[in-house]
Design an enzyme around this catalytic site. Structure first.
Site, mmCIF file in Angstrom:
data_model
loop_
_atom_site.group_PDB
_atom_site.id
_atom_site.type_symbol
_atom_site.label_atom_id
_atom_site.label_comp_id
_atom_site.label_asym_id
_atom_site.label_seq_id
_atom_site.Cartn_x
_atom_site.Cartn_y
_atom_site.Cartn_z
ATOM 1 N N LYS A 80 3.153 11.359 6.839
ATOM 2 C CA LYS A 80 2.349 11.180 8.059
ATOM 3 C C LYS A 80 2.906 11.943 9.266
ATOM 4 C CE LYS A 80 0.273 6.771 6.657
ATOM 5 N NZ LYS A 80 -1.111 7.068 6.407
ATOM 6 N N PHE A 93 0.866 -1.186 0.000
ATOM 7 C CA PHE A 93 0.000 0.000 0.000
ATOM 8 C C PHE A 93 0.898 1.230 0.000
ATOM 9 C CE2 PHE A 93 -2.373 3.585 1.444
ATOM 10 C CZ PHE A 93 -3.581 3.449 0.788
ATOM 11 N N ASP A 118 9.634 2.847 1.608
ATOM 12 C CA ASP A 118 8.466 3.656 1.953
ATOM 13 C C ASP A 118 8.274 3.555 3.463
ATOM 14 O OD1 ASP A 118 6.010 4.710 2.536
ATOM 15 O OD2 ASP A 118 4.999 3.887 0.780
HETATM 16 C C1 LIG Z 1 3.262 2.963 3.480
HETATM 17 C C2 LIG Z 1 2.380 4.074 2.982
HETATM 18 N N1 LIG Z 1 2.749 4.784 1.911
HETATM 19 C C3 LIG Z 1 1.994 5.785 1.442
HETATM 20 C C4 LIG Z 1 0.805 6.121 2.029
HETATM 21 C C5 LIG Z 1 -0.033 7.243 1.470
HETATM 22 O O1 LIG Z 1 -0.024 8.342 2.302
HETATM 23 P P1 LIG Z 1 -1.140 9.493 2.133
HETATM 24 O O2 LIG Z 1 -2.440 8.909 2.594
HETATM 25 O O3 LIG Z 1 -0.669 10.621 3.001
HETATM 26 O O4 LIG Z 1 -1.153 9.850 0.674
HETATM 27 C C6 LIG Z 1 0.368 5.401 3.145
HETATM 28 C C7 LIG Z 1 -0.925 5.723 3.796
HETATM 29 O O5 LIG Z 1 -1.464 4.976 4.563
HETATM 30 C C8 LIG Z 1 1.176 4.353 3.635
HETATM 31 O O6 LIG Z 1 0.800 3.625 4.696
#
Ligand SMILES: Cc1ncc(COP(=O)(O)O)c(C=O)c1O
Length: 408
Positions: free
Chosen positions: A263, A149, A234
Site C-alpha cells: 500500500k 484479511f 502483515d
Molecule cells: C492487511 C492486508 N493485507 C493484504 C492486503 C492485500 O493488499 P492488495 O489489495 O494490495 O493485494 C490488504 C488490502 O486491503 C490488507 O489490508
C-alpha cells in the site's frame, strides 16, 4: 465543501453508467467519480470537492500528489521505468538498503501488490520450515487468525473465514489453521512441530480496525520464539506511519521475524510491496524459485526510496500520533449519538454505526453529500484512514459532517 447526490442526468451518473457497462462488478463503489486529487482533497467530474478519509485503504498515507513523491516518480520516468530482474537496475539496491534499515532487517524481497507480499511470505515461511527448521516435506502449517484479511488470491481467501471472500472459489490450499484473533493461548495451542509461521495483522483493518488486547503482540512474539516459529506481521495496511508509529507492532515494542509491507510503500503512485526479514529467513529463497516481472522495477523503487526517506524523519508518525489522539477525542463524543463504539489507532478508526441510524453504507453515502469520503466495512462499521497530512481543523470539520449525518 458540500455536494449533492448524483441524479440520473448528471455527468457523474453517465460516467458511472459507462463504467458499469464494461468493468466487471467485483466492487460496489460509492457513487462518486473522482478526477483530481491534491493532499487530502479530491474533486469529482462536476467540480465538487471532498475530504478523502479513506486514502485508498491507507495506500495514500502521504496524500494525493505529494510533491516529493511526484518529483521522485517524474525524475525516474525520464530515466528508466522497467528492466525486469533479468538485469540489475540502479534504483533497487538503494531502495532495499533503506527499507531494510527502516525495518531493522537484512533483506528485502520486492513484489507489487499486498496479496503478492502475503503469498511470498507464505512461500518463504514454508521454505524456511523445510530447509532450516526441518519440517517433514509438504507438512508445513501456518497459524492464522479468524477475521483476517490478507488479500484475494485463492490461497489467501482459502484461509479467510469471510464467506463473501471464499465461497465458490475452492478448492483451497491446505496447511492453514485458524484461531480466534487476540487469543495468544489459542495460537500456542495450535502450534505443532510442523508449524512454520504465525501470520497475523497487528491490527485487523478490513475487519473494522479491530485492536487486539494489550500484550497480545508481545505474547505472540514470545510464543513464536519459544516454539521456533516465524512471526509474520502483515503490516500492509497498518504499517508505514498510519498508527502513529512506523509499524503497528511498535505499539508493543515488538519486532516480528517477517514484515509484509505494501500500500503506502508505493506512495499512492504505483503498486509496491515487500517482504522484509533477516538473511537466515529470506535467504532461503534461491534464484528461480520466486519472482515477478514488475517486482523491484526502478520506477517503483525510486518512489519507494522516497517513501522510506520521508518515514525516516519520523514526521509522519508524530503527526499521526498527535492527530490520532485529537480524532479519537472527537469520535468518542459521537458514542451514544448514532455511534455504538469507536476503535482508534493513530489516524485509523473503526466507527460502529447504530443500526437505528442506518447501515455503514447508508452513512457513507450520506457523507458524500456532505463532502466527505469514507468507506463502510462489514455492514455497520465505517472505517476512516485520512492521509497523514490532514490538518486538525479538517478532521474537526469531517467529524461535524458525520455528526450531522448521524442526526439524520
Ligand atoms: C492487511 C492486508 N493485507 C493484504 C492486503 C492485500 O493488499 P492488495 O489489495 O494490495 O493485494 C490488504 C488490502 O486491503 C490488507 O489490508
Amino acid at each position: 465543501m458540500t455536494s449533492t447526490s448524483p441524479d440520473v442526468d448528471t455527468a457523474m451518473a453517465r460516467v458511472i453508467a459507462d463504467e458499469n457497462e464494461h468493468v466487471a462488478h467485483n466492487y460496489h463503489p460509492l457513487p462518486v467519480v473522482i478526477s483530481r486529487g491534491e493532499g487530502v482533497w479530491v474533486t469529482d467530474v462536476e467540480g465538487r470537492r471532498y475530504l478523502d478519509l479513506l486514502s485508498a485503504y491507507s495506500a495514500l498515507n502521504f496524500g494525493h500528489g505529494h510533491p516529493a513523491l511526484l518529483a521522485a516518480a517524474q525524475e525516474q520516468l525520464n530515466r528508466l521505468t522497467l528492466t525486469s530482474r533479468a538485469y540489475h537496475n540502479d534504483r533497487l539496491g538503494p531502495f532495499a538498503a533503506a527499507l531494510a534499515e527502516l525495518c531493522g532487517k537484512d533483506l528485502v524481497l520486492p513484489m507489487n501488490t499486498g496479496a503478492e507480499a502475503v503469498e511470498t511470505g507464505i512461500k518463504v515461511a514454508r521454505a524456511w520450515g523445510y530447509r532450516v527448521k526441518g519440517i517433514e516435506p509438504d507438512a508445513a502449517t501456518v497459524v492464522v487468525a479468524h477475521g483476517n484479511f490478507h488479500g484475494r488470491t485463492t490461497t489467501i481467501v482459502g484461509f479467510s473465514d469471510d464467506p463473501q471472500a471464499r465461497d465458490g472459489f475452492g478448492p483451497f490450499t491446505p496447511g492453514f489453521v485458524g484461531v480466534p484473533y487476540g487469543d495468544a493461548a489459542a495460537i500456542e495451542a495450535a502450534i505443532t512441530p510442523s508449524t512454520a509461521a504465525v501470520l497475523i495483522e497487528p491490527i485487523q483493518g478490513e475487519a473494522g480496525v479491530v485492536l487486539p488486547p494489550e500484550g497480545y503482540l508481545r505474547a505472540v512474539r514470545d510464543i513464536c520464539t519459544k516454539h521456533d516459529v516465524l512471526f509474520i506481521a502483515d503490516e500492509i495496511q497498518s504499517g508505514l506511519g498510519r498508527v502513529g508509529e512506523t509499524f503497528a507492532c511498535d505499539r508493543e515494542g515488538v519486532v516480528p521475524d517477517v514484515y509484509l509491507l505494501g500500500k503506502a510503500l508505493g506512495g499512492g503512485i504505483l503498486p509496491l510491496s515487500a517482504v522484509v526479514a533477516d538473511r537466515e529467513i529470506l535467504g532461503v529463497i534461491r534464484p528461480g524459485e520466486h519472482g515477478s516481472t514488475f517486482g523491484g522495477n526502478p520506477l517503483a523503487a525510486a518512489v519507494g526510496l522516497r517513501v522510506v526517506e520521508m518515514l525516516q524523519t519520523g514526521e509522519f508518525q508524530t503527526r499521526a500520533k498527535a492527530l490520532g489522539e485529537h480524532l479519537e477525542a472527537r469520535l468518542q463524543s459521537l458514542v451514544g449519538e448514532g455511534v455504538t463504539a469507536v476503535r482508534v489507532a493513530g489516524l485509523w478508526a473503526g466507527i460502529d454505526i447504530d443500526p437505528a441510524v442506518g447501515t455503514g453504507r447508508e452513512v457513507a453515502e450520506r457523507l458524500i453529500a456532505r463532502g466527505v469520503l469514507a468507506k463502510d466495512t462489514h455492514g455497520q462499521t465505517i472505517r476512516i484512514a485520512p492521509p497523514l497530512v490532514v490538518r486538525a481543523t479538517e478532521l474537526d470539520w469531517a467529524v461535524e459532517q458525520l455528526r450531522f449525518v448521524l442526526a439524520g
